[in-house]
Design a protein around this motif. Structure first.
Motif, PDB file in Angstrom:
ATOM      1  N   MET A 145      63.645 -10.591 -48.929  1.00  0.00           N
ATOM      2  CA  MET A 145      64.627 -10.274 -47.900  1.00  0.00           C
ATOM      3  C   MET A 145      64.451  -8.812 -47.517  1.00  0.00           C
ATOM      4  O   MET A 145      64.510  -7.930 -48.380  1.00  0.00           O
ATOM      5  N   ARG A 146      64.216  -8.560 -46.247  1.00  0.00           N
ATOM      6  CA  ARG A 146      63.997  -7.188 -45.770  1.00  0.00           C
ATOM      7  C   ARG A 146      64.452  -7.060 -44.330  1.00  0.00           C
ATOM      8  O   ARG A 146      64.669  -8.063 -43.642  1.00  0.00           O
ATOM      9  N   THR A 147      64.562  -5.820 -43.865  1.00  0.00           N
ATOM     10  CA  THR A 147      64.964  -5.580 -42.480  1.00  0.00           C
ATOM     11  C   THR A 147      63.751  -5.644 -41.558  1.00  0.00           C
ATOM     12  O   THR A 147      62.606  -5.580 -42.007  1.00  0.00           O
ATOM     13  N   ALA A 148      64.035  -5.726 -40.265  1.00  0.00           N
ATOM     14  CA  ALA A 148      62.963  -5.789 -39.270  1.00  0.00           C
ATOM     15  C   ALA A 148      62.114  -4.524 -39.309  1.00  0.00           C
ATOM     16  O   ALA A 148      60.880  -4.581 -39.213  1.00  0.00           O
ATOM     17  N   LEU A 149      62.756  -3.354 -39.458  1.00  0.00           N
ATOM     18  CA  LEU A 149      62.000  -2.104 -39.503  1.00  0.00           C
ATOM     19  C   LEU A 149      61.130  -2.036 -40.755  1.00  0.00           C
ATOM     20  O   LEU A 149      59.996  -1.559 -40.702  1.00  0.00           O
ATOM     21  N   GLN A 150      61.647  -2.499 -41.877  1.00  0.00           N
ATOM     22  CA  GLN A 150      60.839  -2.542 -43.095  1.00  0.00           C
ATOM     23  C   GLN A 150      59.629  -3.447 -42.912  1.00  0.00           C
ATOM     24  O   GLN A 150      58.520  -3.135 -43.351  1.00  0.00           O
ATOM     25  N   HIS A 151      59.859  -4.569 -42.244  1.00  0.00           N
ATOM     26  CA  HIS A 151      58.767  -5.523 -42.039  1.00  0.00           C
ATOM     27  C   HIS A 151      57.698  -4.941 -41.113  1.00  0.00           C
ATOM     28  O   HIS A 151      56.500  -5.064 -41.379  1.00  0.00           O
ATOM     29  N   VAL A 152      58.139  -4.309 -40.042  1.00  0.00           N
ATOM     30  CA  VAL A 152      57.182  -3.702 -39.108  1.00  0.00           C
ATOM     31  C   VAL A 152      56.383  -2.611 -39.804  1.00  0.00           C
ATOM     32  O   VAL A 152      55.152  -2.530 -39.658  1.00  0.00           O
ATOM     33  N   TRP A 153      57.069  -1.783 -40.584  1.00  0.00           N
ATOM     34  CA  TRP A 153      56.370  -0.695 -41.270  1.00  0.00           C
ATOM     35  C   TRP A 153      55.367  -1.231 -42.284  1.00  0.00           C
ATOM     36  O   TRP A 153      54.263  -0.708 -42.422  1.00  0.00           O
ATOM     37  N   SER A 154      55.743  -2.286 -42.985  1.00  0.00           N
ATOM     38  CA  SER A 154      54.829  -2.896 -43.946  1.00  0.00           C
ATOM     39  C   SER A 154      53.572  -3.408 -43.252  1.00  0.00           C
ATOM     40  O   SER A 154      52.454  -3.242 -43.751  1.00  0.00           O
ATOM     41  N   THR A 155      53.755  -3.996 -42.067  1.00  0.00           N
ATOM     42  CA  THR A 155      52.611  -4.499 -41.301  1.00  0.00           C
ATOM     43  C   THR A 155      51.723  -3.351 -40.832  1.00  0.00           C
ATOM     44  O   THR A 155      50.493  -3.435 -40.880  1.00  0.00           O
ATOM     45  N   ILE A 156      52.358  -2.260 -40.401  1.00  0.00           N
ATOM     46  CA  ILE A 156      51.585  -1.087 -39.964  1.00  0.00           C
ATOM     47  C   ILE A 156      50.765  -0.526 -41.115  1.00  0.00           C
ATOM     48  O   ILE A 156      49.585  -0.205 -40.961  1.00  0.00           O
ATOM     49  N   GLU A 157      51.388  -0.405 -42.282  1.00  0.00           N
ATOM     50  CA  GLU A 157      50.678   0.110 -43.455  1.00  0.00           C
ATOM     51  C   GLU A 157      49.483  -0.773 -43.799  1.00  0.00           C
ATOM     52  O   GLU A 157      48.400  -0.294 -44.129  1.00  0.00           O
ATOM     53  N   HIS A 158      49.701  -2.067 -43.702  1.00  0.00           N
ATOM     54  CA  HIS A 158      48.611  -3.009 -44.022  1.00  0.00           C
ATOM     55  C   HIS A 158      47.480  -2.888 -43.018  1.00  0.00           C
ATOM     56  O   HIS A 158      46.296  -2.847 -43.376  1.00  0.00           O
ATOM     57  N   ASP A 159      47.832  -2.804 -41.737  1.00  0.00           N
ATOM     58  CA  ASP A 159      46.803  -2.750 -40.690  1.00  0.00           C
ATOM     59  C   ASP A 159      46.011  -1.445 -40.717  1.00  0.00           C
ATOM     60  O   ASP A 159      44.833  -1.426 -40.365  1.00  0.00           O
ATOM     61  N   THR A 160      46.665  -0.363 -41.127  1.00  0.00           N
ATOM     62  CA  THR A 160      45.960   0.924 -41.173  1.00  0.00           C
ATOM     63  C   THR A 160      45.169   1.101 -42.460  1.00  0.00           C
ATOM     64  O   THR A 160      44.408   2.060 -42.599  1.00  0.00           O
ATOM     65  N   GLY A 161      45.355   0.165 -43.395  1.00  0.00           N
ATOM     66  CA  GLY A 161      44.618   0.273 -44.654  1.00  0.00           C
ATOM     67  C   GLY A 161      45.197   1.299 -45.603  1.00  0.00           C
ATOM     68  O   GLY A 161      44.543   1.725 -46.557  1.00  0.00           O
ATOM     69  N   TYR A 162      46.451   1.702 -45.382  1.00  0.00           N
ATOM     70  CA  TYR A 162      47.069   2.743 -46.208  1.00  0.00           C
ATOM     71  C   TYR A 162      47.123   2.323 -47.676  1.00  0.00           C
ATOM     72  O   TYR A 162      46.936   3.139 -48.581  1.00  0.00           O
ATOM     73  N   LYS A 163      47.386   1.040 -47.907  1.00  0.00           N
ATOM     74  CA  LYS A 163      47.471   0.545 -49.283  1.00  0.00           C
ATOM     75  C   LYS A 163      46.169  -0.105 -49.729  1.00  0.00           C
ATOM     76  O   LYS A 163      46.121  -0.790 -50.738  1.00  0.00           O
ATOM     77  N   GLY A 164      45.096   0.111 -48.978  1.00  0.00           N
ATOM     78  CA  GLY A 164      43.818  -0.510 -49.311  1.00  0.00           C
ATOM     79  C   GLY A 164      43.040   0.261 -50.358  1.00  0.00           C
ATOM     80  O   GLY A 164      43.524   1.196 -50.995  1.00  0.00           O
ATOM     81  N   SER A 165      41.780  -0.122 -50.507  1.00  0.00           N
ATOM     82  CA  SER A 165      40.948   0.459 -51.559  1.00  0.00           C
ATOM     83  C   SER A 165      40.384   1.825 -51.187  1.00  0.00           C
ATOM     84  O   SER A 165      39.964   2.589 -52.053  1.00  0.00           O
ATOM     85  N   VAL A 166      40.360   2.149 -49.865  1.00  0.00           N
ATOM     86  CA  VAL A 166      39.819   3.429 -49.431  1.00  0.00           C
ATOM     87  C   VAL A 166      40.858   4.520 -49.685  1.00  0.00           C
ATOM     88  O   VAL A 166      42.032   4.377 -49.325  1.00  0.00           O
TER      89      VAL A 166
END
Length: 359
Positions: A145-166
């Motif tokens: 359960m999360r807010t819309a802003l939390q969800h959007v930010w999570s998607t942005i982080e994923h797309d930018t690779g912020y939490k990736g291996s690099v």
């Protein structure tokens, strides 16, 4: 298996258990979604989205490759079925959680409220996670359960690779943290504003019910509350009695712009508008209906005649009458004809003749 993942014998055994369990998981995903979405709707909680899925074989294989030894059996993996509820405001996350606790059995040892971890760079991961089971038993599933802003930010982080291996340079991490902090503040402020507006509406509704109409600004919300008092009931009854007509209900909200155009700013002014013009509105209705056999009237009849009388009293003339019809019916050529007919019938009425003599 369709993947490049290499599993050890234990991982392969878990994967086989997953395949055998797959029909049950798909049914669980559908049932949990139906139960939750129906309950939210019944409670009047509107959310941006409710998502549900069964973990794919590819995704599970990747998980088992990394930490398959952690699980003794497929039942130990709690996110084979996942639901995600995305709310508008932070306080609504707690409302959804309260409903989920009633609907499902929650495994509190496995569940986690990531909102309480207070990590500076974890705004997009500040979800409330419940590990649940249906009341009648069966496999466990994860509910996020999360807010819309939390969800959007999570998607942005994923797309930018912020939490990736690099590894991300420190300056970029700092910018991410600053933006996350700003979004978290915005998320909280939206929730506070929502609560404040809700409380304001309650106060206005209370004032309306208590008859303190001069203290209530005219708006869509307050006008809707005012209509619950049936302020046009008596006049509608008088008008309907001309032909013993039946009254059928319609929305009166389209008249709000008309009342606002008259300069009415409070519900007290609307009340006086009704009191000051009711007798003339009845006269106008009588002049029209007495020569017809119309036996069905809409509940907007009283308010429409009140508005027409107000325009006539204030020298609005043909254009003022046409403007009323344009507002409530939509602009069209027929409204000009209606305005002409209304003027023709109104000139013979006592209040119009008196106005003409005074002029």
């Amino acid at each position: 298996m369709g993947t490049n993942v290499k599993l050890d014998p234990h991982g392969e055994a878990l994967m086989e258990q997953y395949r055998n369990l797959l029909p049950t998981l798909e049914q669980l995903s559908s049932d949990a979604y139906d139960i939750l979405s129906r309950a939210l709707s019944e409670q009047g909680i509107y959310v941006t989205a409710i998502e549900h899925r069964v973990k794919s074989e590819k995704s599970l294989a990747g998980k088992l490759e990394v930490k398959g030894s952690k699980y003794k059996s497929i039942d130990d993996i709690t996110d084979l079925v996942g639901l995600r509820v995305i709310t508008f405001y932070t306080n609504e996350v707690d409302k959804v959680a309260a409903i989920a606790k009633r609907l499902f059995d929650v495994d509190w040892q496995e569940s986690v409220d990531k909102r309480k971890l207070h990590q500076l760079d974890a705004f997009g991961y500040n979800s409330l996670h419940y590990i649940c089971r249906m009341k009648e038993g069966g496999p466990r599933f994860e509910l996020q359960m999360r807010t819309a802003l939390q969800h959007v930010w999570s998607t942005i982080e994923h797309d930018t690779g912020y939490k990736g291996s690099v590894k991300i340079p420190r300056e970029y991490k700092r910018q991410f943290s600053r933006l996350a902090g700003m979004l978290e503040l915005i998320d909280d402020e939206f929730s506070r504003l929502s609560l404040a507006v809700t409380e304001y509406r309650r106060q206005m509704q209370s004032l309306v019910k208590n008859g303190q109409l001069d203290d209530v600004p005219l708006s869509a919300d307050t006008f809707r509350s005012y209509l619950e008092l049936n302020p046009f009931y008596r006049l509608n009854g008088r008008i309907a009695a001309v032909n013993q007509a039946e009254i059928y209900p319609v929305s009166l909200l389209p008249f709000l712009p008309v009342l606002e155009s008259f300069g009415l700013e409070t519900l007290g002014q609307v009340q006086r508008f009704i009191e000051d013009n009711s007798e003339e509105a009845y006269q106008l209705a009588l002049s029209q209906l007495a020569v017809t056999d119309l036996d069905i009237l809409s509940s907007s009849a009283a308010l429409q005649y009140l508005c027409l009388v107000y325009v006539l009293k204030h020298d609005g003339g043909r254009e003022g009458i046409k403007s009323i019809y344009d507002t409530i019916n939509g602009a069209n050529d027929a409204n000009s004809m209606l305005a002409d007919m209304m003027l023709e019938q109104a000139v013979t009425l006592p209040f119009m003749q008196k106005k003409s003599e005074e002029g």
